[in-house]
Motif scaffolding. Sequence first.
Motif, PDB file in Angstrom:
ATOM      1  N   LYS A   8       8.359  35.747   2.314  1.00  0.00           N
ATOM      2  CA  LYS A   8       8.758  34.306   1.899  1.00  0.00           C
ATOM      3  C   LYS A   8       7.986  33.391   3.184  1.00  0.00           C
ATOM      4  O   LYS A   8       8.320  33.911   4.398  1.00  0.00           O
ATOM      5  CB  LYS A   8      10.436  34.064   1.872  1.00  0.00           C
ATOM      6  CG  LYS A   8      10.790  34.673   0.529  1.00  0.00           C
ATOM      7  CD  LYS A   8      12.219  34.369   0.308  1.00  0.00           C
ATOM      8  CE  LYS A   8      12.788  34.661  -0.990  1.00  0.00           C
ATOM      9  NZ  LYS A   8      14.204  34.441  -0.899  1.00  0.00           N
ATOM     10  N   GLU A  63      10.277  35.648   5.730  1.00  0.00           N
ATOM     11  CA  GLU A  63      10.613  36.900   5.628  1.00  0.00           C
ATOM     12  C   GLU A  63       9.352  37.950   5.527  1.00  0.00           C
ATOM     13  O   GLU A  63       8.628  37.431   5.021  1.00  0.00           O
ATOM     14  CB  GLU A  63      11.341  37.137   4.062  1.00  0.00           C
ATOM     15  CG  GLU A  63      12.811  36.668   4.032  1.00  0.00           C
ATOM     16  CD  GLU A  63      13.419  36.958   2.717  1.00  0.00           C
ATOM     17  OE1 GLU A  63      13.074  38.297   2.142  1.00  0.00           O
ATOM     18  OE2 GLU A  63      14.222  36.086   2.231  1.00  0.00           O
ATOM     19  N   ARG A 101      11.841  45.515   7.085  1.00  0.00           N
ATOM     20  CA  ARG A 101      11.796  43.866   6.569  1.00  0.00           C
ATOM     21  C   ARG A 101      12.378  43.164   7.729  1.00  0.00           C
ATOM     22  O   ARG A 101      13.590  43.426   8.248  1.00  0.00           O
ATOM     23  CB  ARG A 101      12.476  43.845   5.279  1.00  0.00           C
ATOM     24  CG  ARG A 101      11.479  44.465   4.264  1.00  0.00           C
ATOM     25  CD  ARG A 101      12.106  43.926   2.799  1.00  0.00           C
ATOM     26  NE  ARG A 101      11.201  44.376   1.716  1.00  0.00           N
ATOM     27  CZ  ARG A 101      11.096  43.925   0.514  1.00  0.00           C
ATOM     28  NH1 ARG A 101      12.055  43.015   0.240  1.00  0.00           N
ATOM     29  NH2 ARG A 101      10.151  44.433  -0.380  1.00  0.00           N
ATOM     30  N   LYS A 103      13.853  39.268   8.288  1.00  0.00           N
ATOM     31  CA  LYS A 103      14.460  38.063   7.644  1.00  0.00           C
ATOM     32  C   LYS A 103      15.079  37.134   8.446  1.00  0.00           C
ATOM     33  O   LYS A 103      16.086  37.459   9.242  1.00  0.00           O
ATOM     34  CB  LYS A 103      15.155  38.588   6.417  1.00  0.00           C
ATOM     35  CG  LYS A 103      15.773  37.336   5.630  1.00  0.00           C
ATOM     36  CD  LYS A 103      16.813  37.824   4.521  1.00  0.00           C
ATOM     37  CE  LYS A 103      17.202  36.642   3.404  1.00  0.00           C
ATOM     38  NZ  LYS A 103      17.944  37.140   2.599  1.00  0.00           N
TER      39      LYS A 103
END
Length: 308
Positions: A8, A63, A101, A103
């Motif tokens: 994102k 993200e 990940r 974020k």
Amino acid sequence: MTGFRVLKGGILSLLQDTGRLRYQHLGVTRGGPLDAKSASWANRLLDNDPDAALIEVTAGGLELESRTQIMVAVTGGDLNLTLNGEPQPPWRSFWVRQGDRLKFGTPRYGFRAYLAVSMGFQTQPVLASRATVQRDQLGGLDGNGGALKAGDELPCGHLPEEPISREIPMQYLPEISQDIVLNLIPGYQQQDFSKEAWQTLWHSTYSLSQNSNRMGARLEGPAIVTPNKSFLSEGVSYGAVQVPANGQPIIMLEDRQTLGGYPKLGNILPLDGFRLAQCMPGAKIRFKPMSLAEGQQQMRRYLRFFGL
């Protein structure tokens, strides 16, 4: 390819380095991080070149998924960063493995965070810089000034083993506030403004407008009486405080136009501009005078410290 995949793009996430120098005479603005001090700290944590490309994350939402193993560092505002769901406070470096990940959520404090990786993001320079300037359609991942978006692949290096993590000592952490005082160095047009105009400036509190952007911080508050004369267009420097006909000051920032003809009260201390970059719309802003000599001394100390 090793690097990071964008899941994102967030509110506004831009690749930046220290900026595009020596092109303003062609109408090309410098660009670069709005909070340059935080960006410099992110690269310092990783022993990167001061000009290494990193990501400026405005208001969160970015993200990323790692396709490599590498050290990253995050500085600036606390945008509720998590690594695989685990909170990661800013102003430190940490290890990221393949498949991890990252974020960024909504801000806890501050407005912009800076994400650096060891050796910097390896995108193609445009006019000797990777800085993203959307207005000029220059820099960034594809060279056309675009913000990061889902599906983008950000190339970077790979480290064979995990180095030691670092964090910034408490005494070096900047104060991030939504109520700030900016040091203003009066400029050569100061005599064109009336005593009344200066009294208004020194004794008023302004709010940061929703219409602010990387070109300029627009302020809302008591109107400053503008000089009853016209001015020739001239080069516009970082931190110049312009006063258009409506009397509402505009502080020129990294993506400013290179020429302008509005009257100018002077320039804010660049170090205060970095603090301004962490302010959200609605933040309260006041001004106080500063001498040129004092401003030069503070800037020399900053530039020497980071090897800029």
